[in-house]
Design a protein around this motif. Sequence first.
Motif, PDB file in Angstrom:
ATOM      1  N   MET A   1       9.323 -18.122  -4.474  1.00 25.55           N
ATOM      2  CA  MET A   1       8.090 -18.313  -4.287  1.00 25.55           C
ATOM      3  C   MET A   1       7.751 -16.628  -4.133  1.00 25.55           C
ATOM      4  O   MET A   1       8.109 -15.731  -3.629  1.00 25.55           O
ATOM      5  N   GLU A   2       6.622 -16.483  -5.005  1.00 25.98           N
ATOM      6  CA  GLU A   2       6.149 -15.207  -4.976  1.00 25.98           C
ATOM      7  C   GLU A   2       5.124 -14.941  -3.869  1.00 25.98           C
ATOM      8  O   GLU A   2       4.361 -15.887  -3.394  1.00 25.98           O
ATOM      9  N   TYR A   3       4.857 -13.682  -3.352  1.00 26.32           N
ATOM     10  CA  TYR A   3       4.142 -13.321  -2.177  1.00 26.32           C
ATOM     11  C   TYR A   3       3.788 -11.821  -2.547  1.00 26.32           C
ATOM     12  O   TYR A   3       4.420 -10.953  -3.105  1.00 26.32           O
ATOM     13  N   VAL A   4       2.674 -11.621  -1.786  1.00 26.64           N
ATOM     14  CA  VAL A   4       2.324 -10.198  -1.601  1.00 26.64           C
ATOM     15  C   VAL A   4       2.178  -9.762  -0.071  1.00 26.64           C
ATOM     16  O   VAL A   4       1.754 -10.469   0.681  1.00 26.64           O
ATOM     17  N   ARG A   5       2.937  -8.726   0.073  1.00 24.59           N
ATOM     18  CA  ARG A   5       3.115  -8.184   1.352  1.00 24.59           C
ATOM     19  C   ARG A   5       2.523  -6.578   1.496  1.00 24.59           C
ATOM     20  O   ARG A   5       3.001  -5.766   0.692  1.00 24.59           O
ATOM     21  N   GLN A   6       1.690  -6.108   2.221  1.00 20.05           N
ATOM     22  CA  GLN A   6       0.978  -4.980   2.224  1.00 20.05           C
ATOM     23  C   GLN A   6       0.525  -4.545   3.630  1.00 20.05           C
ATOM     24  O   GLN A   6       0.125  -5.420   4.228  1.00 20.05           O
ATOM     25  N   THR A   7       0.671  -3.231   3.980  1.00 16.20           N
ATOM     26  CA  THR A   7       0.113  -2.802   5.218  1.00 16.20           C
ATOM     27  C   THR A   7      -1.076  -2.047   4.731  1.00 16.20           C
ATOM     28  O   THR A   7      -1.220  -1.115   4.116  1.00 16.20           O
ATOM     29  N   ILE A   8      -2.063  -2.306   5.846  1.00 17.33           N
ATOM     30  CA  ILE A   8      -3.281  -1.716   5.431  1.00 17.33           C
ATOM     31  C   ILE A   8      -4.098  -1.331   6.597  1.00 17.33           C
ATOM     32  O   ILE A   8      -3.738  -2.073   8.048  1.00 17.33           O
ATOM     33  N   GLY A   9      -5.056  -0.719   7.002  1.00 17.91           N
ATOM     34  CA  GLY A   9      -6.064  -0.604   8.251  1.00 17.91           C
ATOM     35  C   GLY A   9      -6.812  -1.801   8.340  1.00 17.91           C
ATOM     36  O   GLY A   9      -7.436  -2.383   7.299  1.00 17.91           O
ATOM     37  N   SER A  10      -7.159  -2.379   9.526  1.00 17.88           N
ATOM     38  CA  SER A  10      -7.695  -3.588   9.880  1.00 17.88           C
ATOM     39  C   SER A  10      -9.257  -3.611   9.630  1.00 17.88           C
ATOM     40  O   SER A  10      -9.627  -4.571   9.250  1.00 17.88           O
ATOM     41  N   SER A  11      -9.930  -2.461   9.269  1.00 13.72           N
ATOM     42  CA  SER A  11     -11.095  -2.290   8.944  1.00 13.72           C
ATOM     43  C   SER A  11     -11.523  -2.670   7.461  1.00 13.72           C
ATOM     44  O   SER A  11     -12.584  -3.004   7.221  1.00 13.72           O
ATOM     45  N   VAL A  12     -10.249  -2.675   6.528  1.00 13.35           N
ATOM     46  CA  VAL A  12     -10.317  -2.992   5.237  1.00 13.35           C
ATOM     47  C   VAL A  12     -10.797  -4.667   5.528  1.00 13.35           C
ATOM     48  O   VAL A  12     -11.217  -5.144   4.383  1.00 13.35           O
ATOM     49  N   LEU A  13     -10.492  -5.543   6.180  1.00 21.96           N
ATOM     50  CA  LEU A  13     -10.680  -6.850   6.494  1.00 21.96           C
ATOM     51  C   LEU A  13     -11.965  -7.088   6.818  1.00 21.96           C
ATOM     52  O   LEU A  13     -12.224  -8.424   6.987  1.00 21.96           O
ATOM     53  N   ASN A  14     -12.918  -6.105   7.298  1.00 21.33           N
ATOM     54  CA  ASN A  14     -13.950  -6.689   7.898  1.00 21.33           C
ATOM     55  C   ASN A  14     -14.762  -7.391   6.841  1.00 21.33           C
ATOM     56  O   ASN A  14     -14.751  -7.252   5.556  1.00 21.33           O
TER      57      ASN A  14
END
Length: 75
Positions: A1-14
């Motif tokens: 199964m393919e997936y995407v895993r990334q670390t970002i600042g939570s403000s990006v998800l606003n």
Amino acid sequence: MEYVRQTIGSSVLNGIIEIPPALRDKRVEIIVLPVQSEVTETPNHKCNIGFAKGAEIPDSFFEPLSEEDLQAWGL
């Protein structure tokens, strides 16, 4: 199964998802997994019911059931 895993600042998800207060203004890890396969639309066509070939469904079939019939079905 393919997936995407990334670390970002939570403000990006606003505006995308609601971030719990404990995770606001922190770096978060996002993992995107498929939940459903893409399904192509099937053409809208009439079903061919084998046992009723050539038979017509009478208009009375689509009339509401009588109160007696509804009670018999527990409705």
